[in-house]
Design a protein around this motif. Structure first.
Motif, mmCIF file in Angstrom:
data_model
loop_
_atom_site.group_PDB
_atom_site.id
_atom_site.type_symbol
_atom_site.label_atom_id
_atom_site.label_comp_id
_atom_site.label_asym_id
_atom_site.label_seq_id
_atom_site.Cartn_x
_atom_site.Cartn_y
_atom_site.Cartn_z
ATOM 1 N N GLN A 1 0.838 -1.189 0.000
ATOM 2 C CA GLN A 1 0.000 0.000 0.000
ATOM 3 C C GLN A 1 0.878 1.245 0.000
ATOM 4 O O GLN A 1 1.829 1.338 0.757
ATOM 5 C CB GLN A 1 -0.897 0.003 1.238
ATOM 6 C CG GLN A 1 -1.843 1.183 1.299
ATOM 7 C CD GLN A 1 -2.811 1.082 2.457
ATOM 8 O OE1 GLN A 1 -2.895 0.050 3.122
ATOM 9 N NE2 GLN A 1 -3.540 2.142 2.694
ATOM 10 N N VAL A 2 0.555 2.185 -0.883
ATOM 11 C CA VAL A 2 1.340 3.404 -0.997
ATOM 12 C C VAL A 2 0.761 4.476 -0.086
ATOM 13 O O VAL A 2 -0.458 4.647 -0.011
ATOM 14 C CB VAL A 2 1.352 3.901 -2.455
ATOM 15 C CG1 VAL A 2 2.212 5.143 -2.583
ATOM 16 C CG2 VAL A 2 1.877 2.811 -3.382
ATOM 17 N N GLN A 3 1.633 5.185 0.602
ATOM 18 C CA GLN A 3 1.169 6.265 1.460
ATOM 19 C C GLN A 3 2.175 7.408 1.469
ATOM 20 O O GLN A 3 3.334 7.242 1.115
ATOM 21 C CB GLN A 3 0.926 5.778 2.892
ATOM 22 C CG GLN A 3 2.154 5.235 3.586
ATOM 23 C CD GLN A 3 1.850 4.812 5.016
ATOM 24 O OE1 GLN A 3 0.749 5.016 5.542
ATOM 25 N NE2 GLN A 3 2.820 4.223 5.680
ATOM 26 N N LEU A 4 1.682 8.594 1.893
ATOM 27 C CA LEU A 4 2.506 9.784 2.028
ATOM 28 C C LEU A 4 2.577 10.155 3.504
ATOM 29 O O LEU A 4 1.543 10.182 4.184
ATOM 30 C CB LEU A 4 1.906 10.949 1.244
ATOM 31 C CG LEU A 4 1.666 10.749 -0.249
ATOM 32 C CD1 LEU A 4 1.015 11.986 -0.848
ATOM 33 C CD2 LEU A 4 2.958 10.429 -0.966
ATOM 34 N N VAL A 5 3.773 10.469 3.967
ATOM 35 C CA VAL A 5 3.957 10.855 5.368
ATOM 36 C C VAL A 5 4.724 12.167 5.409
ATOM 37 O O VAL A 5 5.857 12.248 4.916
ATOM 38 C CB VAL A 5 4.716 9.777 6.153
ATOM 39 C CG1 VAL A 5 4.936 10.238 7.586
ATOM 40 C CG2 VAL A 5 3.942 8.466 6.131
ATOM 41 N N GLU A 6 4.091 13.189 6.036
ATOM 42 C CA GLU A 6 4.721 14.498 6.137
ATOM 43 C C GLU A 6 5.430 14.650 7.477
ATOM 44 O O GLU A 6 5.084 13.982 8.460
ATOM 45 C CB GLU A 6 3.682 15.619 6.022
ATOM 46 C CG GLU A 6 2.905 15.656 4.739
ATOM 47 C CD GLU A 6 1.434 15.469 4.964
ATOM 48 O OE1 GLU A 6 0.643 15.964 4.141
ATOM 49 O OE2 GLU A 6 1.069 14.828 5.964
ATOM 50 N N SER A 7 6.377 15.576 7.508
ATOM 51 C CA SER A 7 7.046 15.937 8.750
ATOM 52 C C SER A 7 7.594 17.349 8.617
ATOM 53 O O SER A 7 7.701 17.882 7.506
ATOM 54 C CB SER A 7 8.164 14.954 9.074
ATOM 55 O OG SER A 7 9.141 14.977 8.052
ATOM 56 N N GLY A 8 7.945 17.941 9.762
ATOM 57 C CA GLY A 8 8.607 19.234 9.739
ATOM 58 C C GLY A 8 7.785 20.401 10.257
ATOM 59 O O GLY A 8 8.338 21.483 10.471
ATOM 60 N N ARG B 1 11.386 23.711 7.140
ATOM 61 C CA ARG B 1 11.459 22.831 5.976
ATOM 62 C C ARG B 1 10.520 21.660 6.207
ATOM 63 O O ARG B 1 10.704 20.899 7.167
ATOM 64 C CB ARG B 1 12.875 22.319 5.748
ATOM 65 C CG ARG B 1 13.057 21.572 4.437
ATOM 66 C CD ARG B 1 14.368 20.845 4.413
ATOM 67 N NE ARG B 1 14.760 20.435 3.073
ATOM 68 C CZ ARG B 1 15.574 19.410 2.823
ATOM 69 N NH1 ARG B 1 16.080 18.710 3.821
ATOM 70 N NH2 ARG B 1 15.893 19.107 1.585
ATOM 71 N N LEU B 2 9.540 21.527 5.340
ATOM 72 C CA LEU B 2 8.621 20.403 5.399
ATOM 73 C C LEU B 2 9.095 19.301 4.463
ATOM 74 O O LEU B 2 9.628 19.577 3.393
ATOM 75 C CB LEU B 2 7.212 20.833 5.007
ATOM 76 C CG LEU B 2 6.615 22.020 5.760
ATOM 77 C CD1 LEU B 2 5.185 22.278 5.282
ATOM 78 C CD2 LEU B 2 6.662 21.809 7.251
ATOM 79 N N SER B 3 8.864 18.063 4.872
ATOM 80 C CA SER B 3 9.205 16.907 4.041
ATOM 81 C C SER B 3 7.983 16.021 3.889
ATOM 82 O O SER B 3 7.141 15.946 4.783
ATOM 83 C CB SER B 3 10.335 16.094 4.678
ATOM 84 O OG SER B 3 11.499 16.855 4.838
ATOM 85 N N CYS B 4 7.916 15.337 2.762
ATOM 86 C CA CYS B 4 6.844 14.385 2.520
ATOM 87 C C CYS B 4 7.432 13.211 1.752
ATOM 88 O O CYS B 4 7.896 13.375 0.619
ATOM 89 C CB CYS B 4 5.721 15.030 1.725
ATOM 90 S SG CYS B 4 4.451 13.872 1.155
ATOM 91 N N ALA B 5 7.408 12.054 2.381
ATOM 92 C CA ALA B 5 7.980 10.857 1.772
ATOM 93 C C ALA B 5 6.882 9.889 1.372
ATOM 94 O O ALA B 5 5.975 9.592 2.162
ATOM 95 C CB ALA B 5 8.932 10.188 2.754
ATOM 96 N N ALA B 6 6.974 9.407 0.143
ATOM 97 C CA ALA B 6 6.050 8.379 -0.328
ATOM 98 C C ALA B 6 6.695 7.016 -0.122
ATOM 99 O O ALA B 6 7.879 6.838 -0.406
ATOM 100 C CB ALA B 6 5.741 8.595 -1.803
ATOM 101 N N SER B 7 5.912 6.079 0.386
ATOM 102 C CA SER B 7 6.436 4.741 0.627
ATOM 103 C C SER B 7 5.479 3.705 0.076
ATOM 104 O O SER B 7 4.293 3.964 -0.112
ATOM 105 C CB SER B 7 6.650 4.524 2.129
ATOM 106 O OG SER B 7 5.417 4.607 2.819
ATOM 107 N N GLY B 8 6.022 2.505 -0.156
ATOM 108 C CA GLY B 8 5.213 1.432 -0.710
ATOM 109 C C GLY B 8 5.783 0.978 -2.031
ATOM 110 O O GLY B 8 6.896 1.326 -2.411
#
Length: 121
Positions: A1-8, A19-26
């Protein structure tokens, strides 16, 4: 399953930076456009910035010259550098991306959970 997770997201003083980050995983085959939106209570979610896979960018007039969007395709990550922050930049910032998973024929419109940015002295 693909998801996006933000941080920052954080509390920062006017004039400060984040600085905001958003990583896609899956199981990701391709990501075309990646975007940052923001929303304050009682208002519509607004597009802040967009970056295409080739690097072309778009910015809302309210953030031009202060915010910068970038992406690292090898890491499936998009960044938003926020400089010269103003109290009116206070909002929940959401990551959005058009993602194609392996063995899929379509791009999915995915959203992250949001990260709070508060600009206040």
């Amino acid at each position: 399953q693909v998801q996006l997770v933000e941080s920052g997201g954080d509390l920062v003083q006017p004039g400060g930076s984040l600085r905001l980050s958003c990583a896609a995983s899956g199981s990701i085959f391709d990501i075309s456009a990646m975007r940052w939106y923001r929303q304050v209570p009682g208002k519509r979610r607004e597009l802040v910035a967009q970056i295409l896979s080739g690097g072309s960018t778009f910015y809302a007039d309210s953030v031009k010259g202060r915010f910068s969007i970038s992406r690292d395709n090898a890491k499936n990550t998009v960044y938003l550098q926020l400089n010269s922050l103003k109290p009116e930049d206070t909002a929940v910032y959401y990551c959005n991306a058009d993602v194609k998973a392996y063995r899929s024929s379509i791009y999915l419109d995915l959203w992250g959970q949001g990260t709070q940015v508060t600009v206040s002295s």
